[in-house]
Write a protein that holds these residues in place. Structure first.
Motif, short mmCIF file in Angstrom:
data_model
loop_
_atom_site.label_atom_id
_atom_site.label_comp_id
_atom_site.label_asym_id
_atom_site.label_seq_id
_atom_site.Cartn_x
_atom_site.Cartn_y
_atom_site.Cartn_z
N ALA A 158 0.85 -1.19 0.00
CA ALA A 158 0.00 0.00 0.00
C ALA A 158 0.89 1.24 0.00
O ALA A 158 0.96 1.98 0.98
N SER A 159 1.60 1.43 -1.10
CA SER A 159 2.51 2.57 -1.22
C SER A 159 2.75 2.88 -2.69
O SER A 159 2.97 1.97 -3.48
N LEU B 72 -3.80 1.42 -3.23
CA LEU B 72 -3.75 2.60 -2.37
C LEU B 72 -5.13 2.93 -1.84
O LEU B 72 -6.12 2.74 -2.52
N GLU C 56 -3.23 11.38 7.31
CA GLU C 56 -1.91 11.15 7.87
C GLU C 56 -1.60 12.08 9.05
O GLU C 56 -0.44 12.22 9.44
N SER D 144 1.55 4.41 9.81
CA SER D 144 1.61 3.12 9.13
C SER D 144 0.40 2.25 9.51
O SER D 144 -0.21 1.61 8.66
N LYS E 72 -2.77 3.43 7.81
CA LYS E 72 -2.80 2.97 6.42
C LYS E 72 -3.24 1.51 6.33
O LYS E 72 -4.02 1.13 5.46
N ALA E 73 -2.74 0.67 7.25
CA ALA E 73 -3.08 -0.75 7.23
C ALA E 73 -4.54 -0.98 7.61
O ALA E 73 -5.22 -1.82 7.01
N VAL F 203 -0.96 -7.44 3.65
CA VAL F 203 -0.94 -6.02 3.29
C VAL F 203 0.23 -5.37 4.04
O VAL F 203 0.32 -5.48 5.26
N THR G 213 2.21 -1.79 4.80
CA THR G 213 2.18 -0.34 4.74
C THR G 213 3.40 0.20 5.48
O THR G 213 3.99 -0.49 6.32
N ASP H 222 5.48 4.19 6.75
CA ASP H 222 5.57 5.64 6.79
C ASP H 222 6.94 6.01 7.30
O ASP H 222 7.41 5.44 8.29
#
Length: 189
Positions: free
Chosen positions: A11-12, A32, A37, A53, A56-57, A68, A70, A72
């Motif tokens: 996921a980036s 994505l 954030e 992070s 995002k997950a 998955v 993720t 940061d």
């Protein structure tokens, strides 16, 4: 050895993270999701990286038969967070701050798999030599570091010409601490 048994989603949109995951010999797709954030006040840089992070997950819900991943990355200079620059002026200001400094790079990583979430962070200390204004202008014009925390990439001119020393993982500064990620994937296999 990690044998890939499940599909992996990274996921980036970071080309550096994609390159590093390919370097581990993994097959993956890119997916994505929009994620806020922002983070709660009072968190230290490591906790910020892990918090984002995780957010995002969690946007992927409970993942059962897919892994998955993720991440940061946070650049911290004397506890000031240097994120991605909004424009050229902000990039110039960040590079001036990093010039001749020692700073820390934190990457939080989250793996969402089998209805569980596993998170960790890695820390690398980066020692930079001094940049003059001409070098700052050259770097911004030629490398356009607007998608990079701290306004620089360790894998490009900045890292080759201005990073004197790293204490910790090089791949962490690129945005994905591959050795720690690989260890976690082995445990989950």
């Amino acid at each position: 050895m990690f044998i890939q048994k499940y599909p992996i989603i990274l996921a980036s949109k970071s080309p550096r993270r994609q390159e590093l995951l390919k370097g581990l010999g993994l097959d993956f797709t890119i997916e994505l999701k929009e994620v806020d954030e922002s983070y709660p006040e009072g968190l230290n840089p490591a906790d910020i990286a892990v918090y984002i992070s995780n957010q995002k997950a969690l946007a992927f819900g409970a993942s059962k038969d897919t892994i998955v991943i993720t991440a940061d990355t946070i650049v911290a200079l004397h506890n000031e967070i240097l994120g991605k620059p909004k424009d050229k002026d902000e990039a110039v200001q960040m590079l001036r701050k990093l010039s001749g400094s020692t700073h820390q790079v934190y990457t939080g990583v989250t793996v969402n798999f089998n209805r569980s979430v596993y998170s960790f962070y890695d820390l690398t200390t980066v020692h930079c030599s001094t940049l003059n204004e001409e070098e700052i202008d050259f770097y911004i014009e030629n490398y356009k570091p607007f998608d990079k925390a701290g306004s620089y990439g360790v894998q490009d001119w900045f890292g080759l010409a201005k990073v004197e020393k790293l204490e910790g993982s090089y791949t962490n500064v690129m945005g994905l601490p591959t050795e720690k990620l690989y260890q976690l994937l082995q445990k989950l296999a």
